[in-house]
Scaffold this active site. Structure first.
Site, PDB file in Angstrom:
ATOM      1  N   THR A 189      79.528 -53.370 132.323  1.00 17.79           N
ATOM      2  CA  THR A 189      79.911 -52.988 133.693  1.00 17.79           C
ATOM      3  C   THR A 189      78.771 -52.286 134.424  1.00 17.79           C
ATOM      4  O   THR A 189      78.896 -52.013 135.614  1.00 17.79           O
ATOM      5  CB  THR A 189      81.120 -52.035 133.665  1.00 17.79           C
ATOM      6  OG1 THR A 189      80.870 -51.076 132.651  1.00 17.79           O
ATOM      7  CG2 THR A 189      82.410 -52.776 133.372  1.00 17.79           C
TER       8      THR A 189
ATOM      9  N   SER B 246      85.820 -43.523 125.927  1.00 19.47           N
ATOM     10  CA  SER B 246      84.953 -43.851 127.069  1.00 19.47           C
ATOM     11  C   SER B 246      84.963 -42.751 128.121  1.00 19.47           C
ATOM     12  O   SER B 246      85.976 -42.085 128.322  1.00 19.47           O
ATOM     13  CB  SER B 246      85.455 -45.158 127.713  1.00 19.47           C
ATOM     14  OG  SER B 246      84.887 -45.345 128.976  1.00 19.47           O
ATOM     15  N   ALA B 247      83.835 -42.606 128.822  1.00 20.95           N
ATOM     16  CA  ALA B 247      83.744 -41.639 129.922  1.00 20.95           C
ATOM     17  C   ALA B 247      84.417 -42.162 131.190  1.00 20.95           C
ATOM     18  O   ALA B 247      84.661 -41.410 132.133  1.00 20.95           O
ATOM     19  CB  ALA B 247      82.271 -41.358 130.220  1.00 20.95           C
TER      20      ALA B 247
ATOM     21  N   LYS C  41      80.341 -36.584 127.511  1.00 21.45           N
ATOM     22  CA  LYS C  41      79.348 -36.776 126.450  1.00 21.45           C
ATOM     23  C   LYS C  41      78.021 -36.206 126.964  1.00 21.45           C
ATOM     24  O   LYS C  41      77.732 -36.389 128.136  1.00 21.45           O
ATOM     25  CB  LYS C  41      79.172 -38.269 126.137  1.00 21.45           C
ATOM     26  CG  LYS C  41      80.438 -38.972 125.648  1.00 21.45           C
ATOM     27  CD  LYS C  41      80.237 -40.488 125.612  1.00 21.45           C
ATOM     28  CE  LYS C  41      81.534 -41.225 125.365  1.00 21.45           C
ATOM     29  NZ  LYS C  41      81.429 -42.690 125.467  1.00 21.45           N
TER      30      LYS C  41
ATOM     31  N   GLU D 165      78.286 -47.020 120.160  1.00 18.94           N
ATOM     32  CA  GLU D 165      77.815 -46.461 121.432  1.00 18.94           C
ATOM     33  C   GLU D 165      76.524 -47.115 121.897  1.00 18.94           C
ATOM     34  O   GLU D 165      75.700 -47.493 121.069  1.00 18.94           O
ATOM     35  CB  GLU D 165      77.488 -44.973 121.227  1.00 18.94           C
ATOM     36  CG  GLU D 165      78.441 -43.988 121.809  1.00 18.94           C
ATOM     37  CD  GLU D 165      78.534 -43.987 123.325  1.00 18.94           C
ATOM     38  OE1 GLU D 165      77.666 -44.576 124.004  1.00 18.94           O
ATOM     39  OE2 GLU D 165      79.491 -43.409 123.848  1.00 18.94           O
ATOM     40  N   ASP D 166      76.352 -47.216 123.222  1.00 24.14           N
ATOM     41  CA  ASP D 166      75.091 -47.738 123.750  1.00 24.14           C
ATOM     42  C   ASP D 166      74.291 -46.653 124.480  1.00 24.14           C
ATOM     43  O   ASP D 166      73.210 -46.946 124.987  1.00 24.14           O
ATOM     44  CB  ASP D 166      75.341 -48.898 124.724  1.00 24.14           C
ATOM     45  CG  ASP D 166      75.939 -48.418 126.023  1.00 24.14           C
ATOM     46  OD1 ASP D 166      76.859 -47.569 125.974  1.00 24.14           O
ATOM     47  OD2 ASP D 166      75.479 -48.863 127.095  1.00 24.14           O
TER      48      ASP D 166
ATOM     49  N   ASP E  56      82.924 -47.040 122.376  1.00 23.39           N
ATOM     50  CA  ASP E  56      82.602 -46.827 123.779  1.00 23.39           C
ATOM     51  C   ASP E  56      82.949 -48.137 124.499  1.00 23.39           C
ATOM     52  O   ASP E  56      83.058 -49.196 123.862  1.00 23.39           O
ATOM     53  CB  ASP E  56      81.107 -46.508 123.908  1.00 23.39           C
ATOM     54  CG  ASP E  56      80.669 -46.378 125.346  1.00 23.39           C
ATOM     55  OD1 ASP E  56      81.366 -45.705 126.128  1.00 23.39           O
ATOM     56  OD2 ASP E  56      79.634 -46.982 125.702  1.00 23.39           O
ATOM     57  N   LEU E  57      83.130 -48.088 125.804  1.00 21.70           N
ATOM     58  CA  LEU E  57      83.511 -49.316 126.534  1.00 21.70           C
ATOM     59  C   LEU E  57      82.306 -49.962 127.228  1.00 21.70           C
ATOM     60  O   LEU E  57      81.871 -51.063 126.866  1.00 21.70           O
ATOM     61  CB  LEU E  57      84.594 -48.974 127.568  1.00 21.70           C
ATOM     62  CG  LEU E  57      85.031 -50.129 128.467  1.00 21.70           C
ATOM     63  CD1 LEU E  57      85.738 -51.218 127.680  1.00 21.70           C
ATOM     64  CD2 LEU E  57      85.970 -49.599 129.568  1.00 21.70           C
ATOM     65  N   ASP E  58      81.793 -49.242 128.236  1.00 19.37           N
ATOM     66  CA  ASP E  58      80.738 -49.810 129.074  1.00 19.37           C
ATOM     67  C   ASP E  58      79.446 -49.953 128.273  1.00 19.37           C
ATOM     68  O   ASP E  58      78.923 -48.976 127.751  1.00 19.37           O
ATOM     69  CB  ASP E  58      80.489 -48.901 130.290  1.00 19.37           C
ATOM     70  CG  ASP E  58      81.721 -48.802 131.185  1.00 19.37           C
ATOM     71  OD1 ASP E  58      82.355 -49.843 131.419  1.00 19.37           O
ATOM     72  OD2 ASP E  58      82.044 -47.693 131.639  1.00 19.37           O
TER      73      ASP E  58
ATOM     74  N   LYS F  59      73.798 -44.455 132.649  1.00 25.13           N
ATOM     75  CA  LYS F  59      74.605 -45.039 131.563  1.00 25.13           C
ATOM     76  C   LYS F  59      75.208 -43.939 130.696  1.00 25.13           C
ATOM     77  O   LYS F  59      74.504 -43.035 130.247  1.00 25.13           O
ATOM     78  CB  LYS F  59      73.753 -45.983 130.709  1.00 25.13           C
ATOM     79  CG  LYS F  59      73.498 -47.288 131.424  1.00 25.13           C
ATOM     80  CD  LYS F  59      72.877 -48.337 130.517  1.00 25.13           C
ATOM     81  CE  LYS F  59      72.699 -49.641 131.288  1.00 25.13           C
ATOM     82  NZ  LYS F  59      71.879 -50.615 130.582  1.00 25.13           N
TER      83      LYS F  59
HETATM   84  C1  BG6 Z   1      80.608 -44.711 131.515  1.00 25.77           C
HETATM   85  C2  BG6 Z   1      79.463 -45.470 132.154  1.00 25.77           C
HETATM   86  O1  BG6 Z   1      81.216 -45.494 130.538  1.00 25.77           O
HETATM   87  O2  BG6 Z   1      81.573 -44.365 132.511  1.00 25.77           O
HETATM   88  C3  BG6 Z   1      78.856 -44.638 133.274  1.00 25.77           C
HETATM   89  O3  BG6 Z   1      78.480 -45.750 131.174  1.00 25.77           O
HETATM   90  C4  BG6 Z   1      79.940 -44.262 134.269  1.00 25.77           C
HETATM   91  O4  BG6 Z   1      77.823 -45.356 133.887  1.00 25.77           O
HETATM   92  C5  BG6 Z   1      81.080 -43.537 133.566  1.00 25.77           C
HETATM   93  O5  BG6 Z   1      79.398 -43.408 135.276  1.00 25.77           O
HETATM   94  C6  BG6 Z   1      82.226 -43.183 134.489  1.00 25.77           C
HETATM   95  O6  BG6 Z   1      82.839 -44.368 134.929  1.00 25.77           O
HETATM   96  P1  BG6 Z   1      83.952 -44.462 136.048  1.00 25.77           P
HETATM   97  O7  BG6 Z   1      84.541 -45.821 135.846  1.00 25.77           O
HETATM   98  O8  BG6 Z   1      84.950 -43.359 135.785  1.00 25.77           O
HETATM   99  O9  BG6 Z   1      83.292 -44.287 137.374  1.00 25.77           O
HETATM  100 MG    MG Z   2      78.385 -46.973 127.279  1.00 29.92          MG
END
Ligand code: BG6
Ligand code: MG
Length: 220
Positions: A17, A114-115, A145, A169-170, A9-11, A45
């Site tokens: 972020t 990542s989402a 997810k 993952e967090d 996962d990224l964030d 998150k």
């Molecule tokens: C996830 C974050 O990685 O990405 C969420 O944990 C965020 O908080 C989601 O809403 C979507 O991100 P983005 O950059 O497409 O707005």
């Molecule tokens: Mg995350």
């Protein structure tokens, strides 16, 4: 070829972020006239951008037209990008680069799962983009997810069966997504929250040196 693959996962795992999402969502809430706290931000998150807006509007008990929501999603992202564009390698979370080095040394491929629709940009900002074997982000999936779609596409990129993939993952939704398809889930953060994870660490710095090699020998 290695017998396992890794999906990050990224964030909240590679970079933090959440603070920038918070600032951008907060200024929207300020504009709409309600309070949006850091505790509220926890609910967003791992959640997709569209779903985040729905949760935020529920918190403020605000109803908006579809068109207004679309406008808001664009302006929120513009503000968020303003913060992202200032990111650099200093914002890579502790332990992340060392972990990638270990994986490189062991010949284990890793992809991003990542989402976020901004994942590529964020990885480029912090100088890690070129290191990933593949990127699966919010632009590549139709289901968020805890649906495992993002990780299943990641496994395909790795050319690995799901059971041979380890997911970092967090977010609870991400742990759930990994578990549904029998991937090994590693929760990064509060153990009491990420209770369903197969392994738990407070941060990437806590991952033992031999974590993957032990895993590889178990697979033999
Ligand atoms: C996830 C974050 O990685 O990405 C969420 O944990 C965020 O908080 C989601 O809403 C979507 O991100 P983005 O950059 O497409 O707005
Ligand atoms: Mg995350």
């Amino acid at each position: 070829m290695s017998k396992i693959g890794v999906i990050f996962d990224l964030d909240g795992v590679i970079v933090d972020t959440a603070k920038y999402h918070y600032l951008a969502w907060k200024s929207l809430a300020d504009h709409l006239g309600f309070e949006f706290t850091e505790a509220h931000n926890e609910l967003l998150k791992g959640v997709s951008r569209v779903r985040s807006l729905e949760i935020l509007l529920d918190i403020g008990n605000v109803q908006l037209s579809e068109q207004r929501k679309q406008e808001i999603l664009i302006s929120k992202n513009e503000e968020y990008l303003g913060y992202i564009m200032k990111m650099n390698a200093d914002e890579i979370l502790p332990g992340a680069e060392k972990l990638l080095n270990t994986l490189d040394d062991l010949g284990i491929n890793y992809v991003l799962g990542s989402a976020s629709k901004n994942a590529e940009l964020i990885l480029k900002q912090v100088g890690l983009y070129h290191r990933f074997y593949g990127i699966v982000d919010g632009n590549a999936v139709s289901k968020a997810k805890p649906d495992p779609e993002v990780f299943l596409i990641g496994a395909k990129k790795l050319n690995m069966p799901p059971k041979s993939c380890i997911v970092f993952e967090d977010a609870i939704a991400g742990i759930e997504a990994a578990n549904i398809v029998n991937m090994t889930s590693v929760g990064i953060g509060d153990k009491d929250i990420l209770i369903e994870a197969d392994f738990n660490f407070n941060s990437l710095t806590e991952i033992p040196e031999d974590f993957f090699s032990r895993f590889l020998s178990e697979k033999n």
